[in-house]
Every structure is written in structure tokens, then in C-alpha cells.
Design a protein around this motif. Structure first.
Motif, PDB file in Angstrom:
ATOM      1  N   GLY A  37      10.725  16.513 -15.288  1.00  0.00           N
ATOM      2  CA  GLY A  37       9.350  16.217 -14.918  1.00  0.00           C
ATOM      3  C   GLY A  37       9.266  15.060 -13.939  1.00  0.00           C
ATOM      4  N   VAL A  38       8.074  14.490 -13.802  1.00  0.00           N
ATOM      5  CA  VAL A  38       7.859  13.369 -12.890  1.00  0.00           C
ATOM      6  C   VAL A  38       8.390  12.097 -13.532  1.00  0.00           C
ATOM      7  CG1 VAL A  38       6.149  12.018 -11.616  1.00  0.00           C
ATOM      8  CG2 VAL A  38       5.816  14.479 -11.936  1.00  0.00           C
ATOM      9  N   PRO A  39       9.216  11.327 -12.827  1.00  0.00           N
ATOM     10  CA  PRO A  39       9.761  10.099 -13.422  1.00  0.00           C
ATOM     11  C   PRO A  39       8.668   9.109 -13.799  1.00  0.00           C
ATOM     12  CG  PRO A  39      10.930  10.679 -11.407  1.00  0.00           C
ATOM     13  CD  PRO A  39       9.725  11.563 -11.472  1.00  0.00           C
ATOM     14  N   ALA A  40       8.908   8.355 -14.868  1.00  0.00           N
ATOM     15  CA  ALA A  40       7.984   7.292 -15.260  1.00  0.00           C
ATOM     16  C   ALA A  40       7.936   6.255 -14.149  1.00  0.00           C
ATOM     17  CB  ALA A  40       8.443   6.658 -16.571  1.00  0.00           C
ATOM     18  N   LEU A  41       6.742   5.751 -13.869  1.00  0.00           N
ATOM     19  CA  LEU A  41       6.546   4.858 -12.733  1.00  0.00           C
ATOM     20  C   LEU A  41       5.653   3.698 -13.129  1.00  0.00           C
ATOM     21  CD1 LEU A  41       6.859   4.444  -9.581  1.00  0.00           C
ATOM     22  CD2 LEU A  41       4.677   5.679  -9.393  1.00  0.00           C
ATOM     23  N   SER A  42       6.052   2.479 -12.743  1.00  0.00           N
ATOM     24  CA  SER A  42       5.244   1.282 -12.944  1.00  0.00           C
ATOM     25  C   SER A  42       5.144   0.561 -11.616  1.00  0.00           C
ATOM     26  CB  SER A  42       5.884   0.368 -13.997  1.00  0.00           C
ATOM     27  OG  SER A  42       5.194  -0.863 -14.078  1.00  0.00           O
ATOM     28  N   ILE A  43       3.924   0.398 -11.099  1.00  0.00           N
ATOM     29  CA  ILE A  43       3.715  -0.228  -9.794  1.00  0.00           C
ATOM     30  C   ILE A  43       3.213  -1.648  -9.980  1.00  0.00           C
ATOM     31  CG2 ILE A  43       2.465  -0.101  -7.607  1.00  0.00           C
ATOM     32  CD1 ILE A  43       2.141   2.916  -8.114  1.00  0.00           C
ATOM     33  N   ARG A  44       3.863  -2.578  -9.282  1.00  0.00           N
ATOM     34  CA  ARG A  44       3.441  -3.982  -9.292  1.00  0.00           C
ATOM     35  C   ARG A  44       3.504  -4.486  -7.854  1.00  0.00           C
ATOM     36  NH1 ARG A  44       3.624  -6.685 -14.450  1.00  0.00           N
ATOM     37  NH2 ARG A  44       4.414  -5.321 -16.101  1.00  0.00           N
ATOM     38  N   GLY A  45       2.347  -4.626  -7.220  1.00  0.00           N
ATOM     39  CA  GLY A  45       2.301  -5.122  -5.852  1.00  0.00           C
ATOM     40  C   GLY A  45       3.073  -4.235  -4.896  1.00  0.00           C
ATOM     41  N   THR A  46       3.978  -4.842  -4.144  1.00  0.00           N
ATOM     42  CA  THR A  46       4.778  -4.114  -3.167  1.00  0.00           C
ATOM     43  C   THR A  46       6.013  -3.475  -3.786  1.00  0.00           C
ATOM     44  OG1 THR A  46       5.950  -6.165  -2.649  1.00  0.00           O
ATOM     45  CG2 THR A  46       4.058  -5.596  -1.258  1.00  0.00           C
TER      46      THR A  46
ATOM     47  N   GLY B 243       0.781  -1.222   0.000  1.00  0.00           N
ATOM     48  CA  GLY B 243       0.000   0.000   0.000  1.00  0.00           C
ATOM     49  C   GLY B 243       0.815   1.275   0.000  1.00  0.00           C
ATOM     50  N   TYR B 244       2.126   1.153  -0.140  1.00  0.00           N
ATOM     51  CA  TYR B 244       2.977   2.351  -0.104  1.00  0.00           C
ATOM     52  C   TYR B 244       2.598   3.307  -1.237  1.00  0.00           C
ATOM     53  CZ  TYR B 244       7.142   5.230   0.337  1.00  0.00           C
ATOM     54  OH  TYR B 244       7.995   6.288   0.522  1.00  0.00           O
ATOM     55  N   ASP B 245       2.712   4.615  -0.973  1.00  0.00           N
ATOM     56  CA  ASP B 245       2.318   5.638  -1.943  1.00  0.00           C
ATOM     57  C   ASP B 245       3.487   5.948  -2.894  1.00  0.00           C
ATOM     58  OD1 ASP B 245       1.197   7.701  -3.354  1.00  0.00           O
ATOM     59  OD2 ASP B 245       0.611   8.886  -1.599  1.00  0.00           O
ATOM     60  N   PHE B 246       3.704   5.068  -3.864  1.00  0.00           N
ATOM     61  CA  PHE B 246       4.776   5.278  -4.827  1.00  0.00           C
ATOM     62  C   PHE B 246       4.541   6.508  -5.724  1.00  0.00           C
ATOM     63  CE2 PHE B 246       5.713   0.690  -4.063  1.00  0.00           C
ATOM     64  CZ  PHE B 246       7.053   0.829  -3.718  1.00  0.00           C
ATOM     65  N   PRO B 247       3.301   6.822  -6.125  1.00  0.00           N
ATOM     66  CA  PRO B 247       3.112   8.036  -6.924  1.00  0.00           C
ATOM     67  C   PRO B 247       3.591   9.295  -6.209  1.00  0.00           C
ATOM     68  CG  PRO B 247       1.201   6.616  -7.145  1.00  0.00           C
ATOM     69  CD  PRO B 247       2.056   6.010  -6.072  1.00  0.00           C
ATOM     70  N   ALA B 248       3.351   9.391  -4.895  1.00  0.00           N
ATOM     71  CA  ALA B 248       3.825  10.558  -4.145  1.00  0.00           C
ATOM     72  C   ALA B 248       5.347  10.586  -4.114  1.00  0.00           C
ATOM     73  CB  ALA B 248       3.275  10.524  -2.718  1.00  0.00           C
ATOM     74  N   LEU B 249       5.945   9.409  -4.019  1.00  0.00           N
ATOM     75  CA  LEU B 249       7.405   9.337  -4.052  1.00  0.00           C
ATOM     76  C   LEU B 249       7.926   9.841  -5.389  1.00  0.00           C
ATOM     77  CD1 LEU B 249      10.073   8.375  -2.713  1.00  0.00           C
ATOM     78  CD2 LEU B 249       9.690   6.173  -3.838  1.00  0.00           C
ATOM     79  N   ALA B 250       7.279   9.426  -6.482  1.00  0.00           N
ATOM     80  CA  ALA B 250       7.696   9.874  -7.808  1.00  0.00           C
ATOM     81  C   ALA B 250       7.575  11.385  -7.939  1.00  0.00           C
ATOM     82  CB  ALA B 250       6.873   9.170  -8.888  1.00  0.00           C
ATOM     83  N   GLN B 251       6.506  11.934  -7.389  1.00  0.00           N
ATOM     84  CA  GLN B 251       6.336  13.392  -7.410  1.00  0.00           C
ATOM     85  C   GLN B 251       7.480  14.075  -6.673  1.00  0.00           C
ATOM     86  OE1 GLN B 251       4.203  15.486  -8.822  1.00  0.00           O
ATOM     87  NE2 GLN B 251       2.727  14.033  -9.711  1.00  0.00           N
ATOM     88  N   GLY B 252       7.906  13.477  -5.553  1.00  0.00           N
ATOM     89  CA  GLY B 252       8.994  14.060  -4.779  1.00  0.00           C
ATOM     90  C   GLY B 252      10.337  14.001  -5.483  1.00  0.00           C
ATOM     91  N   LEU B 253      10.439  13.123  -6.459  1.00  0.00           N
ATOM     92  CA  LEU B 253      11.683  12.972  -7.210  1.00  0.00           C
ATOM     93  C   LEU B 253      11.694  13.802  -8.498  1.00  0.00           C
ATOM     94  CD1 LEU B 253      12.250   9.122  -6.842  1.00  0.00           C
ATOM     95  CD2 LEU B 253      13.666  10.924  -5.857  1.00  0.00           C
TER      96      LEU B 253
END
Length: 299
Positions: free
Chosen positions: A75-84, A59-69
Motif C-alpha cells: 500500500g501507500v507508505p506511512a508519511l509524516s510531514i514536518r516543514g521542508t 511546499g514539496y508534494d510529499f503525499p504524491a511522492l508517497a503515492q508513487g512509492l
């Protein structure tokens, strides 16, 4: 006792099926290690970019992490989330900066590996559950390696699951046991290396990393391991361009390979290979002890 698999595709027409083929091979090895599983897949990559495979709590908020990076220039780094896990793509020139930011500001996020093409995923649970959680059957690529674990040297944790990264676009899975891993861990720690677990396989990965930092090629590092790593082991290593296999001089752990015009495959047991296309006419063989094997695609 663990189960390891590897698959290297020669035929580009099979790249869309890599994940499904690797998942079938991995799940067949469940009986050799049902406590955790993991895999690395080598897919598409962009020049000048690096993929960071990240792990965090469910459940970690990876999109918020990407925004912080994000930075204005990229711009915002490309992000692909799979499970944990998540794979975040940043300019290679920023990798060190991003790693430092994560270590200082987000210690709850672990960097599992990095590379232009490599993505690593691992978790506690049966291989079938891990493959489903990360949608392995839908992944495409040129090659991949996998591991299903029966913990003997450390606790059953996600951090202790394989693969372990050995460098950029490189990782290792291991079947066997090292008798001198504690002493070697202390020696490598003295050289400045850090370890997350008590797993002997993480020490083997750290050893290869250390050897290559001294200027050795991966093949030379594996050869040196035949002298420095005491115990019994089979290693399958993934690289940006292919994969390799090494067994200890006694070769007491089971290993079988199959090669056709379409692929090269490795399994701890032959049954991991029986679902592959054309297996009935493949050249099936047992890799020789103390011999480094590599299969690579043209650069």
C-alpha cells in the motif's frame, strides 16, 4: 564555533518530554552558531520497517511522492510531514529499491538519513525557528542529538547543516575544524563515496561510514579517527541504542556532561544543561580528551 547537544534518557517517564528538553538545550546554544540548526530524534520504530528522512523544497508534494512509492503488497507508505522534511516508512527489504527510485526519478529529494528509529531534520535559520518549523518540542523518544552551526568550511545551506548520517540509525554532529578534510575527501571519493557539500563535518561522517564498511565497530572507527582526522573536534554521535562522545587529543573545544539516574546530557557549554531536571545534584564532568564515551539502553 558551533554548539552541540545530546540527551540520553534513562527514565522512560521522561520520553514524552525529550523534544522539549532537547529544544531548550539547542536554543540555549544559539550564540555559538546562528546560521543553521538540526537534530536527530530516536523514537518508536516497527520491526522490519525503515524510516527514510527526506528533504525537499518548501511546499514539496510529499503525499504524491508517497503515492508513487506504493506497491500492491504494502500500500501507500506511512508519511509524516514536518516543514521542508518528511519521514516515509517502507519495508526494510525495499530500502535499496526506494533509494534507487528517488535518485532516478526524484533527484530534487534528498535522503537525509535512514533507520528503524532515527529521524533527522535540519534547516537554515536560528535554532528557535528550526525547532518550531519541525515541531521539535512535541517529539518524544529515548534520546537525541542537536547542532547549531556557524559556517566556517562551507556555505550556509540546509545540506551543510548537521547532523550528517553515518549509517543506519547513526548520525554525527561536530564542533571544531579539520585541517585535512580536503585530502581525506579526495581519498574517500576514490573509494566510491560521494559528498554533497564542502563541509569538513560531512567528511568526518563519511570517514566513519567508510571505516564501518571495512568491518570496524563505531567505537573502533572513532578511535581510528584520533589518528586519521587532523584538527580539533568534538563529536557527538547518535546510534539506535544510545549516543557517544569523542574529543580530540588536545580537547580545546569546550564540552561538559551531566549524569543523573534519569538521563545523561552533553552540551558545548554548561548553560545548555541548566534547565534539565535534577541538574543541581547531577554528576557534572568534562569528558576526557581522546576517550570514547558511550551510553546505551538495554536491547
Amino acid at each position: 564555533m558551533c554548539g552541540i547537544v545530546g540527551l540520553f534518557l534513562k527514565d522512560q517517564k521522561l520520553e514524552g518530554e525529550l523534544g522539549a528538553m532537547l529544544a531548550s538545550m539547542l536554543c540555549t546554544m544559539t550564540g555559538r552558531g546562528p546560521d543553521s540548526a538540526g537534530f536527530a530524534v530516536y523514537g518508536a520504530g516497527a520491526p522490519g520497517q525503515v524510516k527514510l528522512s527526506l528533504r525537499a523544497a518548501k511546499g514539496y508534494d510529499f503525499p504524491a511522492l508517497a503515492q508513487g512509492l506504493s506497491v500492491p503488497a504494502d500500500g501507500v507508505p506511512a508519511l509524516s510531514i514536518r516543514g521542508t522534511h518528511a519521514v516515509i516508512e517502507v519495508p526494510a527489504a525495499r530500502e535499496a529499491q526506494v533509494r534507487a527510485f528517488l535518485a532516478a526519478r526524484h533527484p530534487e529529494v534528498a535522503v537525509v538519513g535512514s533507520g528503524t528509529r532515527m529521524e533527522i531534520f535540519k534547516e537554515v535559520g536560528l535554532p528557535s525557528a528550526v525547532a518550531e518549523a519541525f515541531a521539535l518540542p512535541s517529539m518524544r523518544g529515548t534520546h537525541g542529538i542537536g547542532h547549531t552551526r556557524m559556517a566556517t568550511e562551507s556555505a550556509v545551506t540546509t545540506a551543510g547543516a548537521h547532523p550528517f548520517s553515518t549509517g543506519t540509525d547513526q548520525c554525527l554532529v561536530h564542533n571544531g575544524s579539520l585541517s585535512n578534510h580536503n585530502g581525506l575527501r579526495r581519498s574517500l571519493a576514490y573509494q566510491g563515496m560521494t559528498f554533497e557539500t564542502e563541509n569538513d563535518s560531512e567528511v568526518a561522517a563519511g570517514y566513519l561510514t567508510w571505516r564501518m564498511k571495512q568491518g570496524a565497530s563505531l567505537g573502533d572507527a572513532l578511535e581510528a579517527g584520533l589518528k586519521d582526522l587532523d584538527g580539533f573536534f568534538t563529536f557527538v554521535v547518535g546510534t539506535e541504542s544510545g549516543f557517544g562522545v569523542l574529543r580530540d587529543p588536545i580537547a580545546c573545544k569546550p564540552a561538559v556532561m551531566a549524569e543523573t539516574d534519569q538521563y545523561v546530557a552533553f552540551g558545548s557549554e554548561y548553560r545548555a544543561l541548566i534547565g534539565l531536571p535534577g541538574i543541581d545534584t547531577a554528576r557534572v564532568f568534562e569528558p576526557e580528551p581522546a576517550t570514547v564515551y558511550f551510553w546505551e539502553r538495554a536491547q
